[in-house]
Motif scaffolding. Structure first.
Motif: not given
Ligand code: HEM
Length: 142
Positions: A11, A74, A85, A139
């Motif tokens: 991701h 989560h 989001k 996160r």
């Molecule tokens: C343009 C689209 C997206 C971008 C640029 C993006 C970017 C990111 C980044 C950089 C993180 C890491 C944050 C960290 O580790 O502190 C993150 C975590 C996460 N994203 Fe996305 N995301 C996108 C789309 C989505 C979508 C569609 C979902 C669906 C619900 C999603 C769900 C999550 C979740 C659940 C995490 C937490 C994961 C963890 O526990 O580290 N994201 N996202």
């Protein structure tokens, strides 16, 4: 545990390509190409490739890995930040399609569409940065 690690890693790599790609286009490619004789060909070819690898492939995989992270780490889509989001993500998809299929495609012979492509592109970059911020909030449990 290994699956969760790989899903978050994937991701973050995909997010780096999407947001980093738009930053590279805005700060490196466009300023160099915009006054060159081959600019129309370059914009169309670079745009076509980023539309394929960015809009089509990367956004699709970001949705899949994002939903997997939401459910595996989560507890699903209960939390408000995760829901927000997801809604913002679909806005990013719509704006990317408008940019790629309307403004970008017509920008070759139209100053009007070229300006719209620039405005929409910069707006989508800002939305991408907001998506990263929301990822950090998820996160941190916020
Ligand atoms: C343009 C689209 C997206 C971008 C640029 C993006 C970017 C990111 C980044 C950089 C993180 C890491 C944050 C960290 O580790 O502190 C993150 C975590 C996460 N994203 Fe996305 N995301 C996108 C789309 C989505 C979508 C569609 C979902 C669906 C619900 C999603 C769900 C999550 C979740 C659940 C995490 C937490 C994961 C963890 O526990 O580290 N994201 N996202």
């Amino acid at each position: 545990m290994f699956t969760k690690e790989i899903l978050i890693w994937l991701h973050v790599v995909l997010a780096s390509f999407w947001v980093g790609g738009m930053m590279f286009l805005s700060l490196v490619v466009v300023p160099y190409v915009k006054d060159k004789p081959f600019r129309n060909e370059a914009f169309q070819e670079v745009g076509r490739r980023f539309s394929l690898y960015g809009t089509l492939l990367t956004l699709t995989l970001l949705l899949i890995t994002g939903l997997a992270n939401a459910y595996l780490i989560h507890g699903g889509l209960e939390r408000r930040t995760v829901k927000e989001k997801l809604v913002l993500f679909f806005l990013v998809v719509i704006i990317s399609l408008v940019h790629d299929l309307w403004a970008g495609k017509r920008a070759v012979d139209s100053e009007y569409h070229r300006r719209w492509a620039k405005v929409i592109g910069i707006f989508n970059l800002l939305l991408g940065l907001v998506m990263v911020y929301m990822g950090v909030r998820i996160r941190l449990g916020l």
